[in-house]
Design a protein around this motif. Sequence first.
Motif, PDB file in Angstrom:
ATOM      1  N   LEU A  98      17.848  -8.054   7.641  1.00 19.94           N
ATOM      2  CA  LEU A  98      16.667  -8.279   8.237  1.00 19.94           C
ATOM      3  C   LEU A  98      15.892  -7.146   8.654  1.00 19.94           C
ATOM      4  O   LEU A  98      14.729  -7.183   9.182  1.00 19.94           O
ATOM      5  N   ALA A  99      16.633  -5.873   8.321  1.00 22.51           N
ATOM      6  CA  ALA A  99      15.945  -4.683   8.814  1.00 22.51           C
ATOM      7  C   ALA A  99      14.483  -4.560   8.042  1.00 22.51           C
ATOM      8  O   ALA A  99      14.056  -4.708   7.085  1.00 22.51           O
ATOM      9  N   ALA A 100      13.494  -4.018   8.918  1.00 22.02           N
ATOM     10  CA  ALA A 100      11.990  -3.788   8.609  1.00 22.02           C
ATOM     11  C   ALA A 100      11.982  -2.774   7.443  1.00 22.02           C
ATOM     12  O   ALA A 100      12.691  -1.754   7.457  1.00 22.02           O
ATOM     13  N   ARG A 101      11.239  -2.836   6.480  1.00 22.37           N
ATOM     14  CA  ARG A 101      11.052  -2.121   5.645  1.00 22.37           C
ATOM     15  C   ARG A 101       9.920  -1.170   5.684  1.00 22.37           C
ATOM     16  O   ARG A 101       8.870  -1.352   6.533  1.00 22.37           O
ATOM     17  N   PRO A 102       9.829   0.269   5.557  1.00 16.98           N
ATOM     18  CA  PRO A 102       8.949   1.125   5.584  1.00 16.98           C
ATOM     19  C   PRO A 102       7.581   0.564   5.019  1.00 16.98           C
ATOM     20  O   PRO A 102       7.532   0.004   3.933  1.00 16.98           O
ATOM     21  N   ALA A 103       6.688   0.997   5.819  1.00 17.39           N
ATOM     22  CA  ALA A 103       5.128   0.573   5.136  1.00 17.39           C
ATOM     23  C   ALA A 103       4.701   1.425   4.089  1.00 17.39           C
ATOM     24  O   ALA A 103       5.117   2.520   4.044  1.00 17.39           O
ATOM     25  N   ARG A 104       4.099   0.863   3.128  1.00 20.35           N
ATOM     26  CA  ARG A 104       3.519   1.558   1.913  1.00 20.35           C
ATOM     27  C   ARG A 104       2.610   2.487   2.512  1.00 20.35           C
ATOM     28  O   ARG A 104       1.524   2.219   3.300  1.00 20.35           O
ATOM     29  N   PRO A 105       2.334   3.562   1.758  1.00 22.72           N
ATOM     30  CA  PRO A 105       1.232   4.623   2.169  1.00 22.72           C
ATOM     31  C   PRO A 105      -0.144   4.200   1.980  1.00 22.72           C
ATOM     32  O   PRO A 105      -0.413   3.522   0.975  1.00 22.72           O
ATOM     33  N   VAL A 106      -0.779   4.676   2.872  1.00 25.22           N
ATOM     34  CA  VAL A 106      -2.496   4.068   2.419  1.00 25.22           C
ATOM     35  C   VAL A 106      -3.121   5.346   1.862  1.00 25.22           C
ATOM     36  O   VAL A 106      -3.078   6.514   2.176  1.00 25.22           O
ATOM     37  N   VAL A 107      -3.510   5.143   0.572  1.00 21.04           N
ATOM     38  CA  VAL A 107      -4.460   6.071  -0.420  1.00 21.04           C
ATOM     39  C   VAL A 107      -5.698   5.579  -0.504  1.00 21.04           C
ATOM     40  O   VAL A 107      -5.870   4.385  -1.045  1.00 21.04           O
ATOM     41  N   GLY A 108      -6.638   6.414  -0.186  1.00 21.21           N
ATOM     42  CA  GLY A 108      -8.088   5.971  -0.333  1.00 21.21           C
ATOM     43  C   GLY A 108      -8.638   4.630   0.041  1.00 21.21           C
ATOM     44  O   GLY A 108      -9.446   3.838  -0.320  1.00 21.21           O
ATOM     45  N   GLY A 109      -8.133   4.274   1.372  1.00 28.39           N
ATOM     46  CA  GLY A 109      -8.391   3.086   2.197  1.00 28.39           C
ATOM     47  C   GLY A 109      -7.486   1.849   1.690  1.00 28.39           C
ATOM     48  O   GLY A 109      -7.914   1.114   2.515  1.00 28.39           O
ATOM     49  N   ARG A 110      -6.628   1.956   0.852  1.00 29.49           N
ATOM     50  CA  ARG A 110      -5.967   0.810   0.216  1.00 29.49           C
ATOM     51  C   ARG A 110      -4.362   1.200   0.416  1.00 29.49           C
ATOM     52  O   ARG A 110      -4.016   2.321   0.246  1.00 29.49           O
ATOM     53  N   ARG A 111      -3.588   0.324   0.798  1.00 28.68           N
ATOM     54  CA  ARG A 111      -2.077   0.387   0.551  1.00 28.68           C
ATOM     55  C   ARG A 111      -1.766   0.476  -0.759  1.00 28.68           C
ATOM     56  O   ARG A 111      -2.260  -0.096  -1.697  1.00 28.68           O
ATOM     57  N   GLN A 112      -0.829   1.302  -1.352  1.00 29.30           N
ATOM     58  CA  GLN A 112      -0.365   1.624  -2.679  1.00 29.30           C
ATOM     59  C   GLN A 112       0.428   0.317  -2.905  1.00 29.30           C
ATOM     60  O   GLN A 112       1.069  -0.127  -2.194  1.00 29.30           O
ATOM     61  N   GLY A 113       0.020  -0.015  -4.107  1.00 26.83           N
ATOM     62  CA  GLY A 113       0.848  -1.215  -4.587  1.00 26.83           C
ATOM     63  C   GLY A 113       0.141  -2.497  -4.277  1.00 26.83           C
ATOM     64  O   GLY A 113       0.472  -3.531  -4.363  1.00 26.83           O
ATOM     65  N   ALA A 114      -1.075  -2.484  -3.281  1.00 25.38           N
ATOM     66  CA  ALA A 114      -1.746  -3.772  -2.899  1.00 25.38           C
ATOM     67  C   ALA A 114      -2.544  -4.422  -3.921  1.00 25.38           C
ATOM     68  O   ALA A 114      -3.016  -3.699  -4.848  1.00 25.38           O
ATOM     69  N   ARG A 115      -2.494  -5.629  -4.022  1.00 27.67           N
ATOM     70  CA  ARG A 115      -3.275  -6.348  -5.120  1.00 27.67           C
ATOM     71  C   ARG A 115      -4.668  -6.365  -4.621  1.00 27.67           C
ATOM     72  O   ARG A 115      -4.949  -6.503  -3.615  1.00 27.67           O
ATOM     73  N   GLU A 116      -5.583  -6.338  -5.558  1.00 29.05           N
ATOM     74  CA  GLU A 116      -6.871  -6.333  -5.518  1.00 29.05           C
ATOM     75  C   GLU A 116      -7.350  -7.769  -5.640  1.00 29.05           C
ATOM     76  O   GLU A 116      -7.192  -8.353  -6.671  1.00 29.05           O
TER      77      GLU A 116
END
Length: 126
Positions: A98-116
């Motif tokens: 259950l270890a926490a995963r590192p957060a995705r980096p924020v690029v251009g005001g959005r998280r990388q890999g985030a869905r629009e």
Amino acid sequence: MSADIIGVVKRTDDPDIRLLQAAADPTRLAILRQLSAEGVVCACDFDACCEVSQPTVSHHLRVLREAGWVRPERRGTWIHYALEPAAVERMRHIVGGLAARPARPVVGGRRQGARELPVVEASSAP
């Protein structure tokens, strides 16, 4: 947890769920803590840690035994209990998964890999 919710809990054959359910009870957790601190404990010595009657302790020990947490050993007329090392290792494995995963980096005001997500505008119809 209300009595209504407790009555709805279904029995499961999943050993991880049974392990977690058994440890989730305050009295059983106190028993596990005492076993962890002392190693081997006679069944007659648990009522002090839990402030419950001996029949209630016996019930909780049975639940812990069926879930795989403890192993009994008969010594004359007394039964002594010890933590089952495999159960402790299984719990470590469950919690470690259950270890926490590192957060995705924020690029251009959005998280990388985030869905629009599409923007839905309210209609101006009367």
